[in-house]
Structure formats: C-alpha cells, structure tokens
Design a protein around this motif. Structure first.
Motif, PDB file in Angstrom:
ATOM      1  N   LYS A  78      -9.753   7.110   0.812  1.00 56.64           N
ATOM      2  CA  LYS A  78      -9.653   8.573   0.712  1.00 56.64           C
ATOM      3  C   LYS A  78     -10.410   9.271   1.838  1.00 56.64           C
ATOM      4  O   LYS A  78     -10.145  10.420   2.139  1.00 56.64           O
ATOM      5  CB  LYS A  78     -10.136   9.026  -0.654  1.00 56.64           C
ATOM      6  CG  LYS A  78      -9.237   8.541  -1.780  1.00 56.64           C
ATOM      7  CD  LYS A  78      -9.835   8.815  -3.150  1.00 56.64           C
ATOM      8  CE  LYS A  78      -8.971   8.293  -4.255  1.00 56.64           C
ATOM      9  NZ  LYS A  78      -9.194   6.896  -4.605  1.00 56.64           N
ATOM     10  N   LYS A  79     -11.353   8.554   2.459  1.00 54.33           N
ATOM     11  CA  LYS A  79     -12.054   9.102   3.619  1.00 54.33           C
ATOM     12  C   LYS A  79     -11.134   8.922   4.819  1.00 54.33           C
ATOM     13  O   LYS A  79     -10.809   7.813   5.210  1.00 54.33           O
ATOM     14  CB  LYS A  79     -13.389   8.382   3.826  1.00 54.33           C
ATOM     15  CG  LYS A  79     -14.326   8.589   2.664  1.00 54.33           C
ATOM     16  CD  LYS A  79     -15.574   7.775   2.812  1.00 54.33           C
ATOM     17  CE  LYS A  79     -16.456   8.027   1.593  1.00 54.33           C
ATOM     18  NZ  LYS A  79     -17.413   6.984   1.391  1.00 54.33           N
ATOM     19  N   LYS A  80     -10.717   9.970   5.394  1.00 57.94           N
ATOM     20  CA  LYS A  80      -9.637   9.960   6.394  1.00 57.94           C
ATOM     21  C   LYS A  80      -9.976   9.295   7.724  1.00 57.94           C
ATOM     22  O   LYS A  80      -9.118   9.071   8.540  1.00 57.94           O
ATOM     23  CB  LYS A  80      -9.165  11.398   6.663  1.00 57.94           C
ATOM     24  CG  LYS A  80      -8.691  12.126   5.436  1.00 57.94           C
ATOM     25  CD  LYS A  80      -7.441  11.506   4.879  1.00 57.94           C
ATOM     26  CE  LYS A  80      -6.938  12.299   3.701  1.00 57.94           C
ATOM     27  NZ  LYS A  80      -6.104  11.566   2.824  1.00 57.94           N
ATOM     28  N   ASN A  81     -11.212   8.944   7.956  1.00 63.73           N
ATOM     29  CA  ASN A  81     -11.586   8.411   9.271  1.00 63.73           C
ATOM     30  C   ASN A  81     -11.697   6.889   9.313  1.00 63.73           C
ATOM     31  O   ASN A  81     -12.082   6.341  10.327  1.00 63.73           O
ATOM     32  CB  ASN A  81     -12.912   9.035   9.714  1.00 63.73           C
ATOM     33  CG  ASN A  81     -14.038   8.742   8.739  1.00 63.73           C
ATOM     34  OD1 ASN A  81     -13.799   8.335   7.610  1.00 63.73           O
ATOM     35  ND2 ASN A  81     -15.256   8.972   9.171  1.00 63.73           N
ATOM     36  N   ARG A  82     -11.367   6.199   8.232  1.00 63.87           N
ATOM     37  CA  ARG A  82     -11.537   4.745   8.183  1.00 63.87           C
ATOM     38  C   ARG A  82     -10.207   4.023   8.256  1.00 63.87           C
ATOM     39  O   ARG A  82      -9.192   4.514   7.774  1.00 63.87           O
ATOM     40  CB  ARG A  82     -12.234   4.335   6.887  1.00 63.87           C
ATOM     41  CG  ARG A  82     -13.670   4.821   6.884  1.00 63.87           C
ATOM     42  CD  ARG A  82     -14.542   4.087   5.927  1.00 63.87           C
ATOM     43  NE  ARG A  82     -14.492   2.643   6.115  1.00 63.87           N
ATOM     44  CZ  ARG A  82     -14.984   1.799   5.253  1.00 63.87           C
ATOM     45  NH1 ARG A  82     -15.555   2.233   4.155  1.00 63.87           N
ATOM     46  NH2 ARG A  82     -14.922   0.508   5.463  1.00 63.87           N
ATOM     47  N   HIS A  83     -10.247   2.821   8.836  1.00 66.25           N
ATOM     48  CA  HIS A  83      -9.099   1.915   8.866  1.00 66.25           C
ATOM     49  C   HIS A  83      -9.519   0.618   8.181  1.00 66.25           C
ATOM     50  O   HIS A  83     -10.702   0.268   8.187  1.00 66.25           O
ATOM     51  CB  HIS A  83      -8.643   1.670  10.300  1.00 66.25           C
ATOM     52  CG  HIS A  83      -7.970   2.868  10.894  1.00 66.25           C
ATOM     53  ND1 HIS A  83      -8.658   4.003  11.262  1.00 66.25           N
ATOM     54  CD2 HIS A  83      -6.674   3.120  11.151  1.00 66.25           C
ATOM     55  CE1 HIS A  83      -7.819   4.897  11.742  1.00 66.25           C
ATOM     56  NE2 HIS A  83      -6.601   4.385  11.681  1.00 66.25           N
ATOM     57  N   PHE A  84      -8.537  -0.111   7.628  1.00 64.99           N
ATOM     58  CA  PHE A  84      -8.860  -1.227   6.747  1.00 64.99           C
ATOM     59  C   PHE A  84      -8.062  -2.476   7.081  1.00 64.99           C
ATOM     60  O   PHE A  84      -6.903  -2.400   7.499  1.00 64.99           O
ATOM     61  CB  PHE A  84      -8.561  -0.824   5.288  1.00 64.99           C
ATOM     62  CG  PHE A  84      -9.387   0.334   4.831  1.00 64.99           C
ATOM     63  CD1 PHE A  84     -10.596   0.136   4.196  1.00 64.99           C
ATOM     64  CD2 PHE A  84      -8.962   1.626   5.066  1.00 64.99           C
ATOM     65  CE1 PHE A  84     -11.366   1.214   3.794  1.00 64.99           C
ATOM     66  CE2 PHE A  84      -9.722   2.711   4.663  1.00 64.99           C
ATOM     67  CZ  PHE A  84     -10.930   2.501   4.025  1.00 64.99           C
ATOM     68  N   PRO A  85      -8.656  -3.652   6.834  1.00 65.91           N
ATOM     69  CA  PRO A  85      -7.899  -4.903   6.929  1.00 65.91           C
ATOM     70  C   PRO A  85      -6.922  -5.001   5.754  1.00 65.91           C
ATOM     71  O   PRO A  85      -7.070  -4.305   4.747  1.00 65.91           O
ATOM     72  CB  PRO A  85      -8.967  -5.984   6.848  1.00 65.91           C
ATOM     73  CG  PRO A  85     -10.174  -5.333   6.293  1.00 65.91           C
ATOM     74  CD  PRO A  85     -10.058  -3.863   6.523  1.00 65.91           C
ATOM     75  N   VAL A  86      -5.921  -5.862   5.903  1.00 64.75           N
ATOM     76  CA  VAL A  86      -4.870  -5.987   4.886  1.00 64.75           C
ATOM     77  C   VAL A  86      -4.730  -7.446   4.469  1.00 64.75           C
ATOM     78  O   VAL A  86      -4.739  -8.347   5.317  1.00 64.75           O
ATOM     79  CB  VAL A  86      -3.512  -5.479   5.417  1.00 64.75           C
ATOM     80  CG1 VAL A  86      -2.431  -5.592   4.347  1.00 64.75           C
ATOM     81  CG2 VAL A  86      -3.614  -4.047   5.917  1.00 64.75           C
ATOM     82  N   VAL A  87      -4.571  -7.656   3.164  1.00 67.70           N
ATOM     83  CA  VAL A  87      -4.250  -8.970   2.612  1.00 67.70           C
ATOM     84  C   VAL A  87      -2.891  -8.857   1.930  1.00 67.70           C
ATOM     85  O   VAL A  87      -2.702  -8.018   1.044  1.00 67.70           O
ATOM     86  CB  VAL A  87      -5.310  -9.457   1.604  1.00 67.70           C
ATOM     87  CG1 VAL A  87      -4.876 -10.772   0.964  1.00 67.70           C
ATOM     88  CG2 VAL A  87      -6.666  -9.604   2.281  1.00 67.70           C
ATOM     89  N   ARG A  97      -3.526   3.364   7.021  1.00 68.21           N
ATOM     90  CA  ARG A  97      -4.577   3.229   8.030  1.00 68.21           C
ATOM     91  C   ARG A  97      -5.109   1.796   7.998  1.00 68.21           C
ATOM     92  O   ARG A  97      -6.145   1.510   7.401  1.00 68.21           O
ATOM     93  CB  ARG A  97      -5.675   4.260   7.784  1.00 68.21           C
ATOM     94  CG  ARG A  97      -5.230   5.687   8.100  1.00 68.21           C
ATOM     95  CD  ARG A  97      -6.357   6.692   8.099  1.00 68.21           C
ATOM     96  NE  ARG A  97      -7.344   6.506   7.046  1.00 68.21           N
ATOM     97  CZ  ARG A  97      -7.214   6.921   5.797  1.00 68.21           C
ATOM     98  NH1 ARG A  97      -6.121   7.557   5.425  1.00 68.21           N
ATOM     99  NH2 ARG A  97      -8.184   6.722   4.925  1.00 68.21           N
ATOM    100  N   THR A  98      -4.380   0.923   8.646  1.00 65.22           N
ATOM    101  CA  THR A  98      -4.770  -0.482   8.732  1.00 65.22           C
ATOM    102  C   THR A  98      -5.488  -0.725  10.057  1.00 65.22           C
ATOM    103  O   THR A  98      -5.460   0.119  10.955  1.00 65.22           O
ATOM    104  CB  THR A  98      -3.539  -1.397   8.675  1.00 65.22           C
ATOM    105  OG1 THR A  98      -2.755  -1.186   9.854  1.00 65.22           O
ATOM    106  CG2 THR A  98      -2.692  -1.116   7.439  1.00 65.22           C
ATOM    107  N   ILE A  99      -6.082  -1.888  10.174  1.00 66.64           N
ATOM    108  CA  ILE A  99      -6.542  -2.373  11.478  1.00 66.64           C
ATOM    109  C   ILE A  99      -5.424  -3.323  11.911  1.00 66.64           C
ATOM    110  O   ILE A  99      -5.334  -4.448  11.426  1.00 66.64           O
ATOM    111  CB  ILE A  99      -7.903  -3.087  11.379  1.00 66.64           C
ATOM    112  CG1 ILE A  99      -8.943  -2.150  10.752  1.00 66.64           C
ATOM    113  CG2 ILE A  99      -8.346  -3.562  12.772  1.00 66.64           C
ATOM    114  CD1 ILE A  99     -10.266  -2.820  10.437  1.00 66.64           C
ATOM    115  N   PRO A 100      -4.546  -2.858  12.784  1.00 68.74           N
ATOM    116  CA  PRO A 100      -3.281  -3.560  13.033  1.00 68.74           C
ATOM    117  C   PRO A 100      -3.355  -4.713  14.032  1.00 68.74           C
ATOM    118  O   PRO A 100      -2.688  -4.708  15.065  1.00 68.74           O
ATOM    119  CB  PRO A 100      -2.371  -2.443  13.538  1.00 68.74           C
ATOM    120  CG  PRO A 100      -3.300  -1.519  14.257  1.00 68.74           C
ATOM    121  CD  PRO A 100      -4.600  -1.576  13.482  1.00 68.74           C
ATOM    122  N   ASP A 101      -4.179  -5.702  13.713  1.00 69.75           N
ATOM    123  CA  ASP A 101      -4.214  -6.897  14.546  1.00 69.75           C
ATOM    124  C   ASP A 101      -4.381  -8.113  13.649  1.00 69.75           C
ATOM    125  O   ASP A 101      -4.739  -7.994  12.483  1.00 69.75           O
ATOM    126  CB  ASP A 101      -5.314  -6.819  15.612  1.00 69.75           C
ATOM    127  CG  ASP A 101      -6.707  -6.671  15.024  1.00 69.75           C
ATOM    128  OD1 ASP A 101      -6.996  -7.282  13.971  1.00 69.75           O
ATOM    129  OD2 ASP A 101      -7.531  -5.963  15.610  1.00 69.75           O
TER     130      ASP A 101
END
Length: 180
Positions: A48-57, A127-131
């Motif tokens: 919900k914090k608009k400035n963060r990106h996240f890893p994905v599983v 908002r992923t970390i796309p790598d």
C-alpha cells in the motif's frame, strides 16, 4: 465504559485489518491460448506504500487443482507475504497441463503463458522487482514438475526454483495423469 471498550476493540480490529495483506483473484488474458487465466495475487500490507517494489514467488498447483489450491492449502500465505515483503502469484495451470506447451493442441500453451505472458503482465501491472534475482517459482506435485521444468528452460527469468512432491521424472509414466 462498556461502549468505550467495544469501540476500542473495533478500532483495533480495523487497524489490524488495514495492515493485512491483500488477496485478489484476477484474470490474465493469454494471447497464445486465446483465453483468460485466473490467478490469485497476494500482496503484502507494505504494498500500500506507493514507493516500494517487491520480489515475486510464483506458486504452481498440482494435477487436477486450480489457481485457488495454494491459498486453500496454505492459509498462512497472506501473513508470510507481510512478514517477507513478497508478492505471491498463484496462476491456474489447467487441470492436467503439466505446465507444458502441447505439441498436438495449440490451445494448450502453459509454458508460454507462465514464462512469457504472465511474467510480463505481473511486472507491468504490479510493483515488482522485475529481474530473475527477485523472482522464484515453486509448486506442488504437477506444479513442482512445472516449476523445475520452467526454471531449467528459462534460466534468464527465474532466479530460484523448488518443488514439493514434484513429479520430477515423468518419463516412466507415459500413460498416466493425461501425459499422453
């Protein structure tokens, strides 16, 4: 005093709920299969914090399962998303796709969907970390097979892979589980 206590409990509950992970079901269109594929997406409260990106599983379901299998088997996923600050994606892999592109049926393209279309969709809509270092894939049974198969074939996409009771070597069973 009683009303004050009830109000305090209600506010505490609402406050806790406001900080919980979000669980959504979405449909992602697959151009290769010409249909929508349902997916459960679990985003952490920090999303919900608009400035963060996240890893994905990416969590792949087993034979005869569907996109809702992982949230049913592992109801702790929202809590884990919050604790680990990750996004979980649980796509539908078909009843018996084994996460393969069928050599005989052009309507079955789950390898293409999982490793091209779905990744692109999730990376462009969340908002992923796309790598690859921030993208993992795992699965249960048929999904374990799919996770390892896709990770080996697409090393540039997935940085980590795992399987739970994965059907690793399916060659001895050509006439089982709709493999033929």
């Amino acid at each position: 005093m009683r009303n004050y206590f009830l109000l305090l409990i209600a506010c505490s509950t609402l406050s806790f709920m406001a900080e919980a992970a979000t669980v959504d079901t979405i449909a992602v269109y697959s151009p290769s299969m010409k249909k929508d594929i349902k997916c459960v997406i679990i985003t952490p409260a920090a999303y919900k914090k608009k400035n963060r990106h996240f890893p994905v599983v990416y969590l792949l379901h087993g034979y005869s399962g569907n996109y809702a299998q992982w949230p049913e088997l592992a109801p702790q996923l929202p809590r884990e998303a919050d604790e680990m600050h990750i996004i979980f994606v649980c796509p539908d892999g078909g009843y018996n796709s084994w996460y393969l592109d069928s050599p005989v049926d052009p309507a079955i393209r789950y390898e293409t969907f999982m490793s091209n279309e779905l990744i692109a969709y999730i990376d462009s809509h969340y908002r992923t970390i796309p790598d690859r270092q921030h993208r993992a894939i795992t699965g249960l049974s048929m999904g374990g097979h799919g996770a390892l198969y896709l990770a080996f074939r697409h090393k540039n996409i997935y940085g980590a892979a795992g399987a739970t009771s994965g059907g690793v070597d399916i060659r001895p069973f050509p006439n089982k589980w709709d493999l033929k």
